[in-house]
Motif scaffolding. Structure first.
Motif, short mmCIF file in Angstrom:
data_model
loop_
_atom_site.label_atom_id
_atom_site.label_comp_id
_atom_site.label_asym_id
_atom_site.label_seq_id
_atom_site.Cartn_x
_atom_site.Cartn_y
_atom_site.Cartn_z
N SER A 154 38.29 13.71 46.69
CA SER A 154 36.84 13.77 46.47
C SER A 154 36.42 13.05 45.20
O SER A 154 35.43 12.32 45.20
CB SER A 154 36.38 15.23 46.33
OG SER A 154 36.77 15.96 47.42
N GLU A 155 37.15 13.25 44.12
CA GLU A 155 36.68 12.78 42.81
C GLU A 155 37.25 11.42 42.42
O GLU A 155 36.61 10.66 41.69
CB GLU A 155 37.04 13.81 41.72
CG GLU A 155 36.46 15.19 41.97
CD GLU A 155 34.94 15.18 42.08
OE1 GLU A 155 34.29 14.43 41.32
OE2 GLU A 155 34.41 15.90 42.95
N ILE A 156 38.47 11.14 42.83
CA ILE A 156 39.11 9.87 42.44
C ILE A 156 39.06 8.88 43.59
O ILE A 156 39.09 7.66 43.39
CB ILE A 156 40.58 10.12 41.97
CG1 ILE A 156 40.63 11.16 40.84
CG2 ILE A 156 41.27 8.82 41.55
CD1 ILE A 156 40.01 10.71 39.52
N GLY A 157 38.99 9.39 44.81
CA GLY A 157 38.86 8.49 45.96
C GLY A 157 40.19 8.00 46.50
O GLY A 157 40.28 6.90 47.06
N VAL A 158 41.23 8.83 46.34
CA VAL A 158 42.54 8.49 46.93
C VAL A 158 43.10 9.75 47.58
O VAL A 158 43.16 10.80 46.92
CB VAL A 158 43.54 7.97 45.87
CG1 VAL A 158 44.89 7.64 46.52
CG2 VAL A 158 42.99 6.74 45.15
N ALA A 159 43.50 9.65 48.85
CA ALA A 159 44.06 10.84 49.53
C ALA A 159 45.58 10.84 49.42
O ALA A 159 46.23 9.80 49.55
CB ALA A 159 43.64 10.85 50.99
N ALA A 160 46.14 12.03 49.15
CA ALA A 160 47.59 12.24 49.11
C ALA A 160 47.87 13.54 49.85
O ALA A 160 46.95 14.25 50.24
CB ALA A 160 48.07 12.31 47.67
N ILE A 161 49.14 13.86 50.03
CA ILE A 161 49.52 15.08 50.75
C ILE A 161 50.35 15.98 49.82
O ILE A 161 51.29 15.50 49.19
CB ILE A 161 50.36 14.73 52.01
CG1 ILE A 161 49.55 13.89 53.00
CG2 ILE A 161 50.90 15.98 52.69
CD1 ILE A 161 48.43 14.62 53.73
N PRO A 162 49.99 17.28 49.74
CA PRO A 162 50.79 18.20 48.92
C PRO A 162 52.14 18.50 49.56
O PRO A 162 52.20 18.69 50.78
CB PRO A 162 49.93 19.48 48.89
CG PRO A 162 49.07 19.41 50.11
CD PRO A 162 48.87 17.96 50.43
N LEU A 163 53.21 18.54 48.78
CA LEU A 163 54.51 18.85 49.37
C LEU A 163 54.57 20.26 49.92
O LEU A 163 55.35 20.55 50.82
CB LEU A 163 55.66 18.60 48.37
CG LEU A 163 56.48 17.37 48.79
CD1 LEU A 163 55.66 16.12 48.67
CD2 LEU A 163 57.77 17.27 48.02
N SER A 164 53.71 21.13 49.38
CA SER A 164 53.70 22.53 49.86
C SER A 164 53.42 22.59 51.36
O SER A 164 53.81 23.55 52.03
CB SER A 164 52.66 23.35 49.09
OG SER A 164 51.41 22.69 49.09
N ALA A 165 52.78 21.54 51.91
CA ALA A 165 52.48 21.52 53.35
C ALA A 165 53.75 21.41 54.19
O ALA A 165 53.72 21.67 55.39
CB ALA A 165 51.56 20.34 53.68
#
Ligand SMILES: Cc1ncc(COP(=O)(O)O)c(C=O)c1O
Length: 388
Positions: A345-356
């Motif tokens: 939302s704020e930086i404009g880059v999507a990543a995935i949490p390892l907790s998933a």
């Protein structure tokens, strides 16, 4: 007036733990916020035009009806030759190789072929998200063993402790999604020795086999006789040839295992689309595309890593796959999932949490980026991440 006979019966879910995944949430948020999507693992560039020409040629030549159930012979021969050349074990095309609808169908089919209700199946967490629901659907019991936190190396003491007389199979994955580690030959040998006195099957998910960097070398279960004899080796053309949407993969396994695999395969997909199989068989005649893949992706990995090194994100080693994990603890004290939502939302880059990738949501302050992107996409992401 509502018609009482038109009532939809209540369905008692077989997969109560499965809901909307973080991948869907992050991709939707990335689209809404116009973020660069480095979350889900797929390329944003096209495949070699030759491959498209080969598919069109196959369709024009009339290869549009059902192919043989296990896949067209030419493709199975090409797969057999590649495995023999790279990993030193010959699987017979006739009865040891099956073409599948991607690795996803290969994995569930192998599980359905060997796992009976109540059987235990060991998964090493963090792990790819289809394994656990697949075991659940087979009525098996999931036995989760963590990879060593921090290094993501297999902990053979813990794996040995998890083995019981009910253990039917273990699923391994190297090069590993999400951690980007690659098992060493010594680790494969250790697994081979550990399983030697048992009747445990191995499902060896090797979809990133052609993406290994630097000193790392892919260690296929095919190269270790004690593993090859008990393994379903799974790979995916989607990853290797930048065509994830085609959903074509394969399984190599000893004849008795392949026979059982094909019984299930025959009645869940029967077979895999014909023109793509012809195109892939023709395209595989030249080994260059997969032999040059490490250099292709290593350059992208290095470009991305060089940019990230200027931020306070701490890079974890990326030995293989097209993923780069980073430790976020210097940048934020949010949970991995909240950090990813904020980053999108704020930086404009999507990543995935390892907790998933853990059943219990274990949070070690690490998130995963996918670098299978055009250089311009990676550079746009890096410009934004420079604020961290
Ligand atoms: C570890 C792993 N296994 C299997 C798959 C599925 O591969 P396919 O697209 O060929 O079904 C993926 C895709 O992301 C993966 O990362």
């Amino acid at each position: 007036m509502s018609n009482p006979s038109a009532r939809t019966p209540a369905i008692d879910t077989k997969l109560p733990a499965v809901g909307t995944t973080i991948f869907t949430v992050m991709s939707a948020l990335a689209a809404e916020k116009n973020a660069v999507n480095l979350g889900q693992g797929f390329p944003d560039f096209n495949c070699d035009p030759q491959l498209l020409t080969d598919v069109s040629a196959a369709m024009a030549a009339g290869h549009n009806q059902y192919p043989p159930m296990p896949g067209i012979p030419a493709l199975r021969e090409a797969i057999s030759a590649k495995i023999a050349q790279l990993y030193g074990h010959t699987y017979r095309a006739a009865d040891e190789i099956t073409v599948t609808a991607g690795a996803t169908q290969a994995i569930i089919t192998a599980i359905l072929a060997v796992v009976r209700p109540g059987d235990e199946v060991i998964v090493l967490e963090p792990c790819y998200d289809s394994y656990v629901p697949n075991i659940d659907l087979a009525g098996g019991k999931v036995v989760r063993v963590p990879l060593t936190p921090g290094t993501f190396r297999p902990d053979f003491g813990r794996i040995a402790a998890a083995i019981t007389p009910r253990t039917r199979a273990i699923i391994i994955n190297t090069p590993h999604n999400p951690s980007a580690t690659v098992w060493t030959a010594a680790e494969m040998r250790e697994l081979e020795e550990l399983l030697a006195p048992t009747d445990i099957f191995v499902i060896s998910d090797e979809v990133y086999e052609h993406m290994v960097y630097g000193e790392a070398k892919h260690q296929s279960a095919a190269s270790f006789p004690g593993l090859a004899a008990r393994s379903f080796i799974v790979s995916s053309f989607g990853k290797t040839y930048h065509v994830t949407g085609w959903k074509v993969g394969y399984v190599a396994a000893p004849a008795p295992l392949t026979a059982e695999f094909r019984k299930v395969h025959q009645f869940n997909v029967f077979t895999v689309n014909t023109p793509m199989q012809h195109a892939l068989a023709a395209y595989m005649a030249d080994p260059k595309p997969y032999l040059e893949l490490p250099a292709f992706y290593q350059r992208k990995r290095d470009l991305f890593a060089a940019g990230l090194a200027k931020t306070r994100l701490k890079l974890l080693p990326s030995q293989g796959t097209y993923f780069q994990c980073v430790d976020i603890s210097e940048v934020s004290d949010k949970s991995e999932a909240d950090f990813c939502l904020w980053l999108t939302s704020e930086i404009g880059v999507a990543a995935i949490p390892l907790s998933a990738f853990y059943g219990n949501g274990f949070d070690q302050r690490v998130v995963r980026f996918c670098f299978a992107k055009k250089d311009e996409t990676l550079n746009t992401a890096l410009d934004r991440l420079a604020r961290l």
